[in-house]
Design a protein around this motif. Structure first.
Motif, short mmCIF file in Angstrom:
data_model
loop_
_atom_site.label_atom_id
_atom_site.label_comp_id
_atom_site.label_asym_id
_atom_site.label_seq_id
_atom_site.Cartn_x
_atom_site.Cartn_y
_atom_site.Cartn_z
N TRP B 283 0.84 -1.19 0.00
CA TRP B 283 0.00 0.00 0.00
C TRP B 283 0.88 1.25 0.00
O TRP B 283 2.04 1.21 0.42
CB TRP B 283 -0.94 -0.02 1.21
N TYR B 284 0.32 2.35 -0.50
CA TYR B 284 1.03 3.63 -0.59
C TYR B 284 1.59 4.07 0.75
O TYR B 284 0.86 4.07 1.71
CB TYR B 284 0.05 4.69 -1.10
N PRO B 285 2.81 4.54 0.90
CA PRO B 285 3.88 4.41 -0.11
C PRO B 285 4.48 3.00 -0.08
O PRO B 285 4.87 2.54 0.98
CB PRO B 285 4.90 5.44 0.36
N SER B 286 4.52 2.34 -1.22
CA SER B 286 4.93 0.93 -1.30
C SER B 286 6.34 0.70 -0.78
O SER B 286 7.27 1.42 -1.15
CB SER B 286 4.89 0.45 -2.75
N GLN B 287 6.48 -0.33 0.06
CA GLN B 287 7.82 -0.80 0.41
C GLN B 287 8.26 -1.91 -0.52
O GLN B 287 9.44 -2.22 -0.61
CB GLN B 287 7.84 -1.34 1.84
N VAL B 288 7.28 -2.56 -1.15
CA VAL B 288 7.59 -3.67 -2.07
C VAL B 288 6.65 -3.60 -3.27
O VAL B 288 5.54 -3.07 -3.18
CB VAL B 288 7.40 -5.05 -1.38
N PHE B 289 7.12 -4.13 -4.42
CA PHE B 289 6.27 -4.32 -5.60
C PHE B 289 5.90 -5.79 -5.69
O PHE B 289 6.67 -6.66 -5.27
CB PHE B 289 6.99 -3.89 -6.87
N VAL B 290 4.73 -6.06 -6.28
CA VAL B 290 4.23 -7.44 -6.23
C VAL B 290 4.73 -8.30 -7.39
O VAL B 290 4.85 -9.52 -7.25
CB VAL B 290 2.68 -7.46 -6.18
N GLY B 291 5.02 -7.69 -8.55
CA GLY B 291 5.51 -8.47 -9.70
C GLY B 291 4.39 -9.16 -10.46
O GLY B 291 3.27 -9.30 -9.95
N ASP B 292 4.71 -9.60 -11.67
CA ASP B 292 3.74 -10.35 -12.46
C ASP B 292 3.33 -11.62 -11.74
O ASP B 292 2.19 -12.08 -11.85
CB ASP B 292 4.34 -10.74 -13.82
N THR B 293 4.28 -12.21 -10.99
CA THR B 293 4.00 -13.44 -10.25
C THR B 293 2.70 -13.33 -9.47
O THR B 293 1.86 -14.22 -9.53
CB THR B 293 5.14 -13.73 -9.25
N PHE B 294 2.53 -12.21 -8.75
CA PHE B 294 1.33 -12.08 -7.92
C PHE B 294 0.08 -11.97 -8.77
O PHE B 294 -0.95 -12.58 -8.45
CB PHE B 294 1.43 -10.89 -6.96
#
Lengths: 458, 458
Positions: B283-294
């Motif tokens: 959630w904003y501000p993101s600490q991680v990105f989820v990737g196509d995998t998610f």
């Protein structure tokens, strides 16, 4: 390469057409899938390998001039090829369950199974075990890839196969649940037991998890020579196929083991196809490295075959060289003897050959350890460099060859070129395996009172 | 964090103790697994995220000051947590098949199934479908990870979900095989058909593969704002749970749909647990990105729930916002209107808000296209910048907002801070979904002659 594809599709189609009423139907199909797997893997590896280097999956080949950079983790390609082939294999392996009437929502009001005698496939109720095996295998591939990516610590990665075996064990519990094993005859007679099997209950699950941990890790520690990881896996699968054929060739379909060994062979044959393709690129001089992924994948295939086929004890017999390698390594693994950071053979660029690598003892060893080392040298299990103390006349051990089977072979037969070293190990492994196979069907029946190989004892 | 673990194990233990004779036993257990999944994911993400940056899995957050580096592909953590929880869930979901007598080798001479009325679990013969769903899901995770690692081309990655759905489709063929669908009443009456369902045969498998391709990809293209991928997946799963509860709350266990919706809810609830944990960090501000995998993982969970639960048409109703986004994107995706390289909203560091991004037409558009754009602007579906030609008096379209739902929301309500933008999209998605749900159970019965929601029509 396009030609190869065409030919293999043709063979596949032919096999599928010809196999409807043969006694070995699953085997014919599995040979077709094996050829297909070989071709797909051969097609993908040269096209994909540069992408592995690009994302940082590479290693240096230390036993070559100039230490070239080689793509790593290529084992993921045959592994994924194999698992998807095994999905497509399902309709050719199992009888269909036909739902005739459904009220909707996935309910099965009336259903029947296809006729076994007509189709000669495996009963539908074994499908769940097969799927659980594939789930464990795919989990192992996924965890192996993560290990290769993140370089998980040794003490953690050791348990990855146990995690991957969870679906196999859980479905075994829900779907089959038999946890009793046979007691050897001499134990039964000695204790005058009134029964000839014992229920291990939860212990049986621990045993199965242990088999799953053992097979992948034991392949993973006998590694570091071009072609050795794939080569030993191929020798293992050939030995298992030899064992299977002991049960299959007499064509005694009423034997309880017939089905489970047909199943084992059907799983192993496509494995051989994809692994041969990998070996083509991994054999000396390697164009690709296989990665932990492949060792885990292979070990898990064997563990699944042994567990689902209910011959895990026989399976372990074929791992004698790996077990020896582990036991032989123990003094260095547990720091009883100093262990250098790398124990790979020493490469000499002058003659392009490998020599045993050595550990140098900076401090003098404890005299008892020295005596044991000298004893091992006399048994031809080590090569030492000793010195005589001028004052006391004592013999001091200064250096020793490292405690791995690879170095031991070099002590015996070395120096050897890398591919010859690999071949010698594989030939020894094969001979030990054939010996175990013969022992299995001669000493085994004597211990257990009977052999499940009926034609041999009748 | 150790506390969290302790608490979740306690809840799990409690749920397992309390659930033996409840009508909702699988749901109680799934809530416990959901809490466990939340805790595990929350525990692992902060500890593992730096390792992702280290091996090159990271991206820049373009909508923040300084464009910070954020670890990418973190979605693999909730995905793997989920799949292993679902393995452990098996004994709490399915009746045991007890093999009472075996001749060895995995044979089942005599076997019975546990008593349904006593245990209130799913029948054992549905285990294969469940395992096939998990195989497809794990294949999707594996292929998603490979996509994130190797950045597979768009036209190839589009088909990855179809490959991952192979085990699901093949086991459906071998294990269930019903391929007929209901015909809407008005069609039946119009053509005076003597039957009310039609057998699609092979077409049904193509349809299922299409559903598997559609769900993951449609989540993947509605992305690029902190929290949106996970947020929309959570809204989807809540809508599906609402739909399930319509069938579960009346407790009409004789309804053919009861079991399939209980099954759906049992699969979705643990999914919500692991996804909430991911949202906490995304959630904003993101600490991680989820990737196509998610995105692939989530889409596949929904596809599996819809296919195994036999309500894939209802499932597609909940994807209306994603379908709209796709259709709305078509003019740019198929280059009817020029498409810039990135279509993400424009970030203004002064007010920390997002503005619609625009495409500038270097060459003048075809007059018909211009007319359509102006029509769309009048329908409030675009924002244009126009110029009047001084000589001819014609109106020339110079710029347009990009054709994505994200930009459209900004045209309507913007400029917005990133989290507010995400919230607006999620609220709209939820409202459209609730509308579809109501339509499903009012227009649906009228079209098909009856609703499988019995209590509504009785």
């Amino acid at each position: 390469m396009g030609n190869f594809f065409g030919i293999s599709f043709l063979i596949l189609a032919l096999a599928l057409l010809l196999n409807t009423h043969s006694a070995f139907q699953p085997l014919q199909t599995s040979v077709a899938f094996s050829i297909l797997g070989y071709n797909i893997t051969c097609y993908v590896i040269p096209r994909a390998k540069d992408a592995f280097i690009k994302i940082g999956l590479y290693g240096k080949d230390m036993s070559k001039k100039g230490k070239p950079i080689i793509p790593e983790t290529i084992g993921i390609i045959p592994a994924i090829t194999y698992i998807f082939l095994m999905f497509c294999f399902i309709p050719f392996l199992f009888l269909k369950f036909l739902v005739i009437d459904t009220s909707g929502g996935g309910n099965r009001e009336i259903g029947i199974s296809q006729d076994y005698d007509k189709f000669k496939l495996f009963p539908h109720n074994k499908l769940s075990s097969y799927l659980s095996g594939m789930l464990s295998l795919e989990s192992m591939i996924l965890l192996g890839l993560i290990d290769d990516l993140f370089d998980i610590r040794w003490r953690h990665k050791f348990f990855l196969p146990a995690i991957a075996s969870i679906p196999l064990l859980i479905v075994y519990y829900v779907d089959f649940g038999v946890t009793s094993i046979l007691i050897p005859n001499f134990i039964k007679n000695y204790f005058e037991l009134p029964f000839n099997n014992i229920d291990l209950k939860f212990g049986y699950y621990i045993y199965m998890a242990a088999v799953s941990i053992f097979c992948p890790n034991s392949i993973n520690i006998l590694a570091g020579v071009n072609g050795l990881e794939v080569g030993q896996s191929l020798v293992l699968s050939i030995l298992l196929l030899l064992n299977d054929s002991c049960y299959l060739i007499p064509l005694d379909k009423n034997s309880p083991s017939y089905d489970s060994h047909l199943f084992s062979a059907a799983i192993l044959i496509p494995y051989i196809g994809v692994s041969l393709a990998l070996l083509k690129f991994n054999w000396y001089p390697s164009q690709v490295f296989v990665g932990d992924t492949f060792c885990y994948f292979s070990g898990m295939v064997f563990a699944i075959v042994g567990i689902l086929g209910h011959f895990s004890k026989t399976l372990l017999l074929f791992f004698i060289p790996q077990i020896f390698n582990f036991l032989y390594s123990v003094p260095q693994l547990f720091a009883i003897i100093p262990c250098p950071r790398h124990r790979l053979p020493h490469f000499n660029p002058q003659d392009n050959k490998l020599y045993p690598s050595r550990v140098i003892f900076d401090k003098r060893l404890n005299p008892i350890k020295e005596k044991i080392l000298i004893l091992l040298e006399n048994l031809k299990l080590l090569s030492l460099i000793k010195e005589k103390d001028i004052k006391t006349g004592e013999i001091i051990v200064k250096e020793s060859s490292n405690f791995t089977i690879i170095n031991l072979i070099l002590v015996w037969f070395g120096p050897l070129r890398e591919d010859h070293l690999c071949l010698v190990i594989l030939i020894l492994q094969f001979l030990v395996g054939v010996g175990s196979l013969i022992a299995r069907h001669t000493i085994g029946p004597w211990l257990f009172g009977y052999d499940n190989l009926h034609w041999l004892v009748q």
